[in-house]
Design a protein around this motif. Structure first.
Motif, PDB file in Angstrom:
ATOM      1  N   ALA A   1      -5.117  -0.461   6.399  1.00  0.00           N
ATOM      2  CA  ALA A   1      -4.695   0.943   6.434  1.00  0.00           C
ATOM      3  C   ALA A   1      -2.623   0.754   6.996  1.00  0.00           C
ATOM      4  O   ALA A   1      -3.133   0.330   8.094  1.00  0.00           O
ATOM      5  CB  ALA A   1      -5.488   2.253   6.543  1.00  0.00           C
TER       6      ALA A   1
ATOM      7  N   TYR B   1       0.945   6.796   4.342  1.00  0.00           N
ATOM      8  CA  TYR B   1      -0.253   6.972   4.185  1.00  0.00           C
ATOM      9  C   TYR B   1      -1.085   7.830   3.840  1.00  0.00           C
ATOM     10  O   TYR B   1      -1.624   7.344   4.911  1.00  0.00           O
ATOM     11  CB  TYR B   1      -0.383   5.183   3.889  1.00  0.00           C
ATOM     12  CG  TYR B   1      -2.281   5.411   3.668  1.00  0.00           C
ATOM     13  CD1 TYR B   1      -2.790   5.016   2.042  1.00  0.00           C
ATOM     14  CD2 TYR B   1      -3.508   4.612   3.824  1.00  0.00           C
ATOM     15  CE1 TYR B   1      -3.964   4.903   1.255  1.00  0.00           C
ATOM     16  CE2 TYR B   1      -4.598   4.950   3.346  1.00  0.00           C
ATOM     17  CZ  TYR B   1      -4.912   4.764   2.494  1.00  0.00           C
ATOM     18  OH  TYR B   1      -5.796   4.928   1.602  1.00  0.00           O
ATOM     19  N   THR B   2      -1.725   9.146   3.393  1.00  0.00           N
ATOM     20  CA  THR B   2      -3.235   9.349   3.731  1.00  0.00           C
ATOM     21  C   THR B   2      -4.207   8.699   2.565  1.00  0.00           C
ATOM     22  O   THR B   2      -4.775   7.642   3.521  1.00  0.00           O
ATOM     23  CB  THR B   2      -2.747  10.577   2.993  1.00  0.00           C
ATOM     24  OG1 THR B   2      -2.343  10.917   2.017  1.00  0.00           O
ATOM     25  CG2 THR B   2      -1.496  11.522   3.810  1.00  0.00           C
ATOM     26  N   ASN B   3      -4.954   9.417   1.871  1.00  0.00           N
ATOM     27  CA  ASN B   3      -6.033   8.791   0.813  1.00  0.00           C
ATOM     28  C   ASN B   3      -5.920   8.647  -0.454  1.00  0.00           C
ATOM     29  O   ASN B   3      -4.806  10.320  -0.723  1.00  0.00           O
ATOM     30  CB  ASN B   3      -6.836   8.840   1.679  1.00  0.00           C
ATOM     31  CG  ASN B   3      -7.893  10.089   1.707  1.00  0.00           C
ATOM     32  OD1 ASN B   3      -7.588  10.601   0.432  1.00  0.00           O
ATOM     33  ND2 ASN B   3      -7.162  10.869   2.477  1.00  0.00           N
TER      34      ASN B   3
ATOM     35  N   CYS C   1      -4.874  -1.182   0.171  1.00  0.00           N
ATOM     36  CA  CYS C   1      -4.853  -0.452   1.124  1.00  0.00           C
ATOM     37  C   CYS C   1      -6.423  -0.514   1.621  1.00  0.00           C
ATOM     38  O   CYS C   1      -6.773   0.228   2.264  1.00  0.00           O
ATOM     39  CB  CYS C   1      -4.540   1.075   0.620  1.00  0.00           C
ATOM     40  SG  CYS C   1      -3.109   1.579   0.316  1.00  0.00           S
TER      41      CYS C   1
ATOM     42  N   GLU D   1      -5.817   5.914  -7.636  1.00  0.00           N
ATOM     43  CA  GLU D   1      -7.536   5.112  -6.460  1.00  0.00           C
ATOM     44  C   GLU D   1      -7.814   4.127  -6.833  1.00  0.00           C
ATOM     45  O   GLU D   1      -8.141   3.594  -5.579  1.00  0.00           O
ATOM     46  CB  GLU D   1      -9.170   5.846  -7.609  1.00  0.00           C
ATOM     47  CG  GLU D   1      -9.235   7.293  -7.376  1.00  0.00           C
ATOM     48  CD  GLU D   1      -9.673   7.654  -5.660  1.00  0.00           C
ATOM     49  OE1 GLU D   1     -10.047   7.025  -5.246  1.00  0.00           O
ATOM     50  OE2 GLU D   1     -10.154   8.278  -5.652  1.00  0.00           O
TER      51      GLU D   1
ATOM     52  N   CYS E   1       0.725  -1.213   0.033  1.00  0.00           N
ATOM     53  CA  CYS E   1      -0.153   0.202   0.076  1.00  0.00           C
ATOM     54  C   CYS E   1       0.638   1.355   0.191  1.00  0.00           C
ATOM     55  O   CYS E   1       1.012   2.515  -0.504  1.00  0.00           O
ATOM     56  CB  CYS E   1      -1.267  -0.518   0.803  1.00  0.00           C
ATOM     57  SG  CYS E   1      -1.968   1.596   1.137  1.00  0.00           S
TER      58      CYS E   1
ATOM     59  N   SER F   1      -5.220   2.486  -4.640  1.00  0.00           N
ATOM     60  CA  SER F   1      -5.839   2.160  -3.026  1.00  0.00           C
ATOM     61  C   SER F   1      -6.672   1.895  -3.102  1.00  0.00           C
ATOM     62  O   SER F   1      -6.459   0.725  -1.673  1.00  0.00           O
ATOM     63  CB  SER F   1      -6.125   3.921  -2.979  1.00  0.00           C
ATOM     64  OG  SER F   1      -6.932   4.112  -1.051  1.00  0.00           O
ATOM     65  N   ASN F   2      -7.493   0.523  -3.709  1.00  0.00           N
ATOM     66  CA  ASN F   2      -8.498   0.261  -3.712  1.00  0.00           C
ATOM     67  C   ASN F   2      -8.144  -1.235  -3.611  1.00  0.00           C
ATOM     68  O   ASN F   2      -8.033  -2.002  -2.409  1.00  0.00           O
ATOM     69  CB  ASN F   2      -9.913   0.605  -4.273  1.00  0.00           C
ATOM     70  CG  ASN F   2     -10.432   1.814  -4.512  1.00  0.00           C
ATOM     71  OD1 ASN F   2     -11.020   2.191  -3.442  1.00  0.00           O
ATOM     72  ND2 ASN F   2     -10.931   2.097  -5.920  1.00  0.00           N
TER      73      ASN F   2
END
Length: 275
Positions: free
Chosen positions: A101, A106-108, A98, A91, A37, A94-95
């Motif tokens: 988390a 890592y943020t988003n 992550c 995106e 991630c 991330s999906n």
């Protein structure tokens, strides 16, 4: 949050004090899933930054050739969807990686896309000014200046890419080795940009200086690059500082770090680097 030794962790703690990292989180070796991630999202953020740079280069080339009359609008229009595709990759990654988390680094996806895009565009504004239409030259009016602006912009994008790569390499090896265990220890990877393992960053900066001398030597550089580096010589050093600033701000946003980018860009606390 309390560290393993039971002592209280607070925001006043520095790296490793009482077993806590600087952002008041326990230090922890990240598992394989968390490492994926962290690595994937950092690459994605750098990808969005590069996509904005490529889009900006295409726009200023089109403007220089007289094919476009509004370089600034071109950059934000994303006519061929390069930015949209790069953000979609963020995106997707991330999906994919992550759902669990990491505890740091890592943020988003939304924050990463926003910050990377803003800083990619911000780099052009730092050097050319807030409105590209005001600063950019056309080949019809001044072919030497137009060519100079384009080739220099290409070189600073290469410089930014090399800086991201150094940070990412340090991050990947540190996570795998278990030496990067917190935001504070991850932040140490900014040192990799300074030490520049194989000297590629330094070589790229020298190349930029050589291009400025050969392609732009007869020009008024303050007119060709009228924003934050106007009057600053050697110009390649100032451009290098602006690149460091924007790379630093992007990494901070992607990884949730708090590196002092104002000091990182030129070694001074002088308000030279901000959003």
């Amino acid at each position: 949050m309390q560290p393993a030794n039971g002592e209280q962790c607070d925001d006043g703690n520095t790296a490793d004090m009482d077993g806590c990292s600087r952002n008041c989180k326990n230090e922890a070796v990240q598992g394989k899933t968390e490492r994926k991630c962290i690595g994937a999202l950092n690459k994605a953020g750098a990808g969005v930054f590069r996509a904005l740079g490529k889009e900006s280069l295409i726009c200023i080339v089109s403007f220089a050739k007289g094919k476009s009359t509004d370089a600034q609008a071109c950059v934000t229009a994303d006519a061929k969807g390069r930015m949209a595709k790069a953000k979609a990759v963020t995106e997707k990654l991330s999906n994919a990686f992550c759902s669990t988390a990491p505890s740091f680094g890592y943020t988003n996806a939304a924050a990463i896309n926003s910050a990377a895009g803003q800083n990619g565009l911000g780099l052009f504004a730092d050097i050319f000014g807030a409105d590209l239409n005001t600063a950019m030259m056309t080949a019809a009016a001044n072919p030497v200046a137009a060519a100079c602006q384009i080739v220099v912009a290409k070189r600073w994008e290469i410089l930014a890419t090399l800086q991201f790569k150094e940070f990412l390499a340090c991050k990947k090896s540190g996570l795998k080795a278990g030496t990067v265990v917190s935001a504070a220890t991850l932040e140490n990877c900014f040192d990799a940009i300074d030490t520049d393992g194989k000297g590629k960053i330094a070589k790229s900066l020298r190349k930029l200086g050589s291009i400025l001398a050969k392609k732009c030597g007869a020009l008024d550089l303050s007119t060709a690059f009228p924003a934050g580096c106007a009057g600053r010589l050697p110009l390649e050093n100032c451009i290098g500082e602006r690149v460091r600033c924007r790379v630093c701000l992007s990494i901070n946003a992607v990884d949730g770090l708090s590196k002092d980018c104002d000091i990182f860009d030129d070694g001074l606390s002088n308000a030279s680097c901000g959003p």
